[in-house]
Design a protein around this motif. Structure first.
Motif, PDB file in Angstrom:
ATOM      1  N   SER A 133       0.829  -1.212   0.000  1.00 46.91           N
ATOM      2  CA  SER A 133       0.000   0.000   0.000  1.00 46.91           C
ATOM      3  C   SER A 133       0.859   1.256   0.000  1.00 46.91           C
ATOM      4  CB  SER A 133      -0.968  -0.003   1.184  1.00 46.91           C
ATOM      5  OG  SER A 133      -0.271  -0.067   2.399  1.00 46.91           O
ATOM      6  N   SER A 134       2.111   1.160   0.493  1.00 47.64           N
ATOM      7  CA  SER A 134       2.998   2.327   0.501  1.00 47.64           C
ATOM      8  C   SER A 134       3.392   2.745  -0.915  1.00 47.64           C
ATOM      9  CB  SER A 134       4.245   2.038   1.325  1.00 47.64           C
ATOM     10  OG  SER A 134       4.962   0.962   0.762  1.00 47.64           O
ATOM     11  N   ARG A 135       3.252   1.841  -1.887  1.00 42.19           N
ATOM     12  CA  ARG A 135       3.585   2.162  -3.279  1.00 42.19           C
ATOM     13  C   ARG A 135       2.347   2.449  -4.117  1.00 42.19           C
ATOM     14  NH1 ARG A 135       6.946  -2.649  -5.209  1.00 42.19           N
ATOM     15  NH2 ARG A 135       5.668  -2.127  -6.993  1.00 42.19           N
ATOM     16  N   SER A 136       1.220   2.533  -3.489  1.00 43.38           N
ATOM     17  CA  SER A 136      -0.031   2.716  -4.224  1.00 43.38           C
ATOM     18  C   SER A 136      -0.085   4.064  -4.936  1.00 43.38           C
ATOM     19  CB  SER A 136      -1.218   2.619  -3.262  1.00 43.38           C
ATOM     20  OG  SER A 136      -2.407   2.951  -3.935  1.00 43.38           O
ATOM     21  N   PRO A 137      -0.520   4.068  -6.202  1.00 39.08           N
ATOM     22  CA  PRO A 137      -0.725   5.331  -6.908  1.00 39.08           C
ATOM     23  C   PRO A 137      -2.097   5.946  -6.585  1.00 39.08           C
ATOM     24  CG  PRO A 137      -1.036   3.511  -8.413  1.00 39.08           C
ATOM     25  CD  PRO A 137      -0.657   2.913  -7.090  1.00 39.08           C
ATOM     26  N   TYR A 138      -2.784   5.408  -5.570  1.00 43.11           N
ATOM     27  CA  TYR A 138      -4.122   5.889  -5.184  1.00 43.11           C
ATOM     28  C   TYR A 138      -4.137   6.261  -3.710  1.00 43.11           C
ATOM     29  CZ  TYR A 138      -4.831   3.259  -9.396  1.00 43.11           C
ATOM     30  OH  TYR A 138      -4.698   2.772 -10.666  1.00 43.11           O
ATOM     31  N   VAL A 139      -5.055   7.150  -3.378  1.00 40.12           N
ATOM     32  CA  VAL A 139      -5.228   7.562  -1.993  1.00 40.12           C
ATOM     33  C   VAL A 139      -6.716   7.612  -1.686  1.00 40.12           C
ATOM     34  CG1 VAL A 139      -5.159  10.040  -2.531  1.00 40.12           C
ATOM     35  CG2 VAL A 139      -4.509   9.254  -0.263  1.00 40.12           C
ATOM     36  N   LEU A 140      -7.068   7.261  -0.441  1.00 43.94           N
ATOM     37  CA  LEU A 140      -8.437   7.400   0.064  1.00 43.94           C
ATOM     38  C   LEU A 140      -8.463   8.646   0.933  1.00 43.94           C
ATOM     39  CD1 LEU A 140      -9.332   3.825   1.388  1.00 43.94           C
ATOM     40  CD2 LEU A 140     -10.281   4.951  -0.583  1.00 43.94           C
ATOM     41  N   LEU A 141      -9.383   9.562   0.638  1.00 44.46           N
ATOM     42  CA  LEU A 141      -9.510  10.788   1.415  1.00 44.46           C
ATOM     43  C   LEU A 141     -10.904  10.869   2.012  1.00 44.46           C
ATOM     44  CD1 LEU A 141      -7.800  13.319  -1.019  1.00 44.46           C
ATOM     45  CD2 LEU A 141      -6.804  12.235   1.004  1.00 44.46           C
ATOM     46  N   GLN A 142     -10.998  11.377   3.252  1.00 41.55           N
ATOM     47  CA  GLN A 142     -12.290  11.550   3.911  1.00 41.55           C
ATOM     48  C   GLN A 142     -12.423  12.988   4.384  1.00 41.55           C
ATOM     49  OE1 GLN A 142     -10.923   8.540   6.990  1.00 41.55           O
ATOM     50  NE2 GLN A 142     -12.344   9.739   8.245  1.00 41.55           N
ATOM     51  N   THR A 143     -13.658  13.528   4.324  1.00 38.35           N
ATOM     52  CA  THR A 143     -13.879  14.939   4.644  1.00 38.35           C
ATOM     53  C   THR A 143     -13.909  15.221   6.141  1.00 38.35           C
ATOM     54  OG1 THR A 143     -16.267  14.623   4.408  1.00 38.35           O
ATOM     55  CG2 THR A 143     -15.063  15.498   2.494  1.00 38.35           C
ATOM     56  N   ALA A 144     -14.104  14.194   6.970  1.00 39.61           N
ATOM     57  CA  ALA A 144     -14.092  14.354   8.432  1.00 39.61           C
ATOM     58  C   ALA A 144     -13.672  13.039   9.052  1.00 39.61           C
ATOM     59  CB  ALA A 144     -15.469  14.768   8.935  1.00 39.61           C
ATOM     60  N   VAL A 145     -13.093  13.102  10.248  1.00 38.38           N
ATOM     61  CA  VAL A 145     -12.710  11.905  10.982  1.00 38.38           C
ATOM     62  C   VAL A 145     -13.755  11.601  12.060  1.00 38.38           C
ATOM     63  CG1 VAL A 145     -10.965  10.882  12.505  1.00 38.38           C
ATOM     64  CG2 VAL A 145     -10.253  12.245  10.531  1.00 38.38           C
ATOM     65  N   SER A 146     -14.128  12.623  12.821  1.00 36.19           N
ATOM     66  CA  SER A 146     -15.147  12.456  13.867  1.00 36.19           C
ATOM     67  C   SER A 146     -16.532  12.578  13.251  1.00 36.19           C
ATOM     68  CB  SER A 146     -14.970  13.516  14.947  1.00 36.19           C
ATOM     69  OG  SER A 146     -13.720  13.336  15.579  1.00 36.19           O
ATOM     70  N   TYR A 147     -17.469  11.798  13.778  1.00 35.70           N
ATOM     71  CA  TYR A 147     -18.835  11.841  13.261  1.00 35.70           C
ATOM     72  C   TYR A 147     -19.837  11.965  14.395  1.00 35.70           C
ATOM     73  CZ  TYR A 147     -19.080   6.948  14.684  1.00 35.70           C
ATOM     74  OH  TYR A 147     -19.060   5.798  15.420  1.00 35.70           O
ATOM     75  N   LYS A 148     -20.989  12.545  14.055  1.00 30.48           N
ATOM     76  CA  LYS A 148     -22.147  12.653  14.948  1.00 30.48           C
ATOM     77  C   LYS A 148     -23.241  11.758  14.384  1.00 30.48           C
ATOM     78  CE  LYS A 148     -21.033  17.470  15.316  1.00 30.48           C
ATOM     79  NZ  LYS A 148     -21.370  18.728  14.756  1.00 30.48           N
ATOM     80  N   PRO A 149     -24.260  11.435  15.168  1.00 27.40           N
ATOM     81  CA  PRO A 149     -25.335  10.576  14.662  1.00 27.40           C
ATOM     82  C   PRO A 149     -25.918  11.085  13.336  1.00 27.40           C
ATOM     83  CG  PRO A 149     -25.569  10.859  17.023  1.00 27.40           C
ATOM     84  CD  PRO A 149     -24.473  11.790  16.584  1.00 27.40           C
TER      85      PRO A 149
END
Length: 127
Positions: A10-26
């Motif tokens: 995975s350290s050589r992956s040409p792709y990345v997963l991005l998320q808009t927030a880490v903490s979530y509410k209900p």
């Protein structure tokens, strides 16, 4: 005889997963994207799972959209076709009865025998 592919680091992956927030509410919606890091790469398949950071349990659900197949029992989403892709946008909905931190784990398939496993999401850079 069919050969089985091996995951690439995975350290050589040409792709990345991005998320808009880490903490979530209900019930909060968090956007998750799969992006390529260079212009030459494209992928045919993917699977992304939502995982509660403290317990490592699968949580929440993804919103359905064209080209997606939902697997609610393990809080996952995957592609419904094998057309080449360069970017995917996903929307995840937090459980209605809890709050916490979420991470997303993914597998990106370039070809049948070439894939990147166990990619972990990163917070989207602030603009």
């Amino acid at each position: 005889m069919r050969t089985q592919g091996l995951p690439l680091p995975s350290s050589r992956s040409p792709y990345v997963l991005l998320q808009t927030a880490v903490s979530y509410k209900p019930g909060q919606v968090i956007n998750v994207s799969i992006q390529r890091l260079n212009s030459e790469s494209s992928f045919k398949g993917f699977m992304v799972q939502a995982i509660e950071k403290s317990s490592s349990k699968y949580i929440g659900t993804f919103l359905d959209a064209d080209g997606l197949r939902l697997v609610d029992e393990c809080s996952a989403v995957l592609q419904s076709d094998n057309k080449p892709k360069t970017r995917i946008q996903l929307a995840w909905v937090a459980p209605l009865n809890q709050r916490g931190d979420v991470i997303f784990r993914g597998t990106i398939v370039e070809h049948r025998t070439q894939y990147y496993d166990n990619l972990i999401s990163q917070p989207e850079p602030q603009k």
